[in-house]
Design an enzyme around this catalytic site. Structure first.
Site, PDB file in Angstrom:
ATOM      1  N   TRP A 219       0.866  -1.325  -0.210  1.00  2.15           N
ATOM      2  CA  TRP A 219      -0.014   0.060  -0.086  1.00  2.15           C
ATOM      3  C   TRP A 219       0.782   1.262  -0.262  1.00  2.15           C
ATOM      4  CZ3 TRP A 219      -0.947  -3.818   3.750  1.00  2.15           C
ATOM      5  CH2 TRP A 219      -1.689  -4.696   3.515  1.00  2.15           C
ATOM      6  N   HIS A 220       1.866   1.220  -0.715  1.00  2.00           N
ATOM      7  CA  HIS A 220       2.899   2.233  -0.665  1.00  2.00           C
ATOM      8  C   HIS A 220       3.436   2.999  -1.969  1.00  2.00           C
ATOM      9  CE1 HIS A 220       4.583   0.561   3.316  1.00  2.00           C
ATOM     10  NE2 HIS A 220       3.419   1.120   3.470  1.00  2.00           N
ATOM     11  N   SER A 221       2.305   3.082  -2.748  1.00  2.00           N
ATOM     12  CA  SER A 221       2.344   3.477  -4.158  1.00  2.00           C
ATOM     13  C   SER A 221       2.987   4.930  -4.061  1.00  2.00           C
ATOM     14  CB  SER A 221       0.960   3.853  -4.731  1.00  2.00           C
ATOM     15  OG  SER A 221       0.245   2.423  -4.619  1.00  2.00           O
TER      16      SER A 221
END
Length: 606
Positions: free
Chosen positions: A538-540
């Protein structure tokens, strides 16, 4: 039909997107310039005083498929992840990731920031410029006097309500087994002293047990009368006239306001438009505005305003593997809560109900490959054990030749950078209803600097159309080699924990019958397992990179979009190269830096 918000025809500043960085920047500017009219348009719902955003334990519920606070971006199937489609959730609510994330207080390395200046020419973005901004934002309640931490910022950091026994075991046993990786009380000093150590990771949670999110700290209690933050407003595009951004087109989002009219509306900006919709959405807004690669725009039926081939490229994330084990029945874990056991529910509701309100304990379901997860709406805010690991020179042969791409390009000359960080979670990330009633725990490993890259582009001029998304996970063999080593490390430590009672084999590499690999793992089986199970962290980031135009850049060091005046981008999409940590700290830093830059251009300071 009901109009949910009264939006004026014109504002001084318009933010297209209301995530972490946007809310922080807007809040700082509103305080410093009270006469300035500032508009923040967020397509998702408000988070103000909502229990699911205030109570830390409810973070997991935002991943439910029915969630209105998340956008689920589905990537194209890829052979690199065993033919699967990688699903990458991104926040869709006021405050963005700060309102829904896992709250891990995991900060980057100083060299991550320094690279933005030295490698990409972004003057003013080195660690000496940015670390003070991180300090400005936080109060490190564990020890406010610690170097590089903050003492009076609006965002609070603590260990949450408790430190789990499994976390304590992982740190103690890990340091004993990995004799050259000792225990420490400081794993987030942004320097080499935090590398190859075992520590308890703090959380973005106050001592009294409340989530430290940006909108409650910078927006909702802000006395500025000319600051307007409106939820359920979906920005279509930036309006550009003669090379100048003059406003935005938007509509009310009926996913939030069901009875709102669906006509396209316009609001003008006197001074500046700021695109701040996050790494997954900001490039799409730019492309719908005519800013991007010519072939992408023409295919989607959008007129080219300025050719910027870097828009939507350079997509980066942190890839994550999770391996399940069985813990002793006496060890406290989250499994009873996630099974929905009444006694566990009663205790959890009692712990949080008096302070931050309580819900009815309803269950939610969502899918996060490789398992379906059944979770309840309350979980205690426990601290996380962690180790930020990088191989020592004598360990390099264990990773093999494929790994050298990461080692040579990213780690060899930056001793403050870890290859990955790993931890043990006090729960089973799986469909507990379909599994034996065991006390599960999981080992997680997050790769800090994946060599793989992806891309995201519009498929249509329609803002509701699904994007053309390629996550790119594991497209580089170097990433597989790194995660293989991480899996072995995690397995060796977890099987030595006093609470360990066995491997849950369905969630591990499947070795041939009779193979000795149950003791000595073989690379092919582990590599296949990694490709079958790896997921997003979840670290775009990186899709509107802050670097020179001729190197695929989209914005300059002042966050100005190339080729357009009065248009900036302020969010994780501007990151030119990855950071090794959870991205909340970096989003905060970008928001604070953007406030400084814009304030200076307005003739003042924040």
């Amino acid at each position: 039909m009901t109009i949910p918000h009264t939006i004026e025809a014109e504002y001084d500043l318009i933010f297209a997107g209301g995530g972490t960085a946007a809310c922080l920047t807007a809040g700082r500017l509103a305080t410093a310039f009270p006469a300035l009219s500032i508009l923040v348009l967020e397509c998702g719902p408000t988070t103000k005083d909502k229990k699911e955003h205030i109570q830390p334990g409810q973070y997991i519920t935002h991943l439910a498929p029915t969630s209105k606070t998340m956008q689920f971006n589905v990537g194209k199937p890829s052979e690199h992840v065993a033919g699967r489609s990688s699903i990458v959730p991104s926040a869709r609510c006021v405050g963005g990731g700060s309102s829904v994330n896992f709250m891990m207080y995991n900060r980057p390395a100083a060299s991550d920031f320094d690279a933005w200046e030295t490698e990409f020419g972004n003057v003013g973005w080195s660690s000496k410029d940015l670390i003070p901004l991180l300090q400005k934002a936080e109060t490190y309640e564990i020890d406010p006097k610690k170097s590089t931490h903050g003492s009076d910022g609006p965002l609070k950091v603590s260990f949450g309500s408790e430190i789990s026994d499994l976390a304590k075991e992982f740190v103690e046993i890990g340091a004993k087994f990995e004799k050259n990786r000792p225990e420490t009380d400081e794993g987030n000093a942004l320097n080499v002293e935090s590398i190859n150590k075992f520590f308890i990771m703090p959380k973005w949670i106050s001592k009294d047990g409340r989530r430290s999110d940006v909108p409650h700290a910078y927006i909702y209690n802000n006395p500025a009368k000319k600051l307007s933050v409106f939820d359920g407003t979906l920005v279509h595009r930036v309006i550009i006239e003669d090379g100048v951004a003059v406003g935005v087109e938007y509509q009310f989002d009926n996913r939030v306001h069901e009875s709102a009219p669906q006509d396209i509306r316009v609001v003008k900006a006197r001074k500046l438009v700021v695109v701040a919709a996050g790494a997954m959405s900001s490039p799409l807004i730019l492309e719908r505005s005519g800013l991007g690669a010519k072939d992408v725009l023409e295919k989607a039926g959008v007129t080219v305003v300025a050719e910027l081939p870097g828009v939507g490229e350079n997509y980066q994330d942190h890839t994550l593997t999770i391996a399940p084990y069985i813990a002793d029945d006496k060890v406290k874990t989250l499994n009873p809560l996630w099974r929905g056991e009444p006694a566990a529910w009663g205790q959890a509701l009692g712990e949080v109900g008096e302070r931050w309100g309580g819900n009815n304990g309803s269950e939610v379901r969502f899918t996060q490959a490789p398992w379906t997860i059944k979770l309840t709406t309350h979980t205690p805010a426990t601290s996380t054990d962690s180790s930020k690991c990088v191989p020592y020179p004598e360990e390099l042969p264990e990773l093999g030749p494929d790994f050298l791409e990461i080692w040579n390009s990213t780690l060899a000359n930056n001793p403050d950078r870890p290859l990955f960080w790993m931890s043990t979670a006090a729960a089973m990330l799986g469909d507990l209803a379909a599994l034996p009633k065991l006390n599960f725990m999981c080992s997680a490993a997050l790769l800090g600097y994946p060599a793989s890259r992806g891309r995201i582009h519009i498929s249509s001029s329609d803002p509701l159309a699904a994007p053309d998304f390629e996550a790119g996970f594991l497209s580089s063999p170097a990433d597989v080699a790194a995660l293989r080593w991480a899996y072995k490390k995690g397995r060796e430590i977890n099987r030595r924990l006093p609470s360990f009672r066995g491997v849950f084999f369905p969630g591990h590499p499947q070795f041939p019958k009779g193979s000795a690999a149950l003791v000595e793992e073989t690379a092919p089986a582990i590599d296949l397992y990694i490709r079958q199970t790896v997921v997003t962290a979840w670290h775009s980031c990186g899709t509107c990179a802050m670097k020179p135009l001729d190197k695929g850049g989209v914005v300059d060091s002042k966050l100005n979009v190339y080729g357009v005046k009065k248009l900036k981008v302020v969010d994780m999409s501007i990151v030119p190269s990855n950071v090794n940590s959870n991205t909340y700290s970096t989003a905060i830093t970008i928001g604070e830096k953007a406030a400084v830059i814009i304030a200076e251009e307005l003739g003042g300071s924040v």
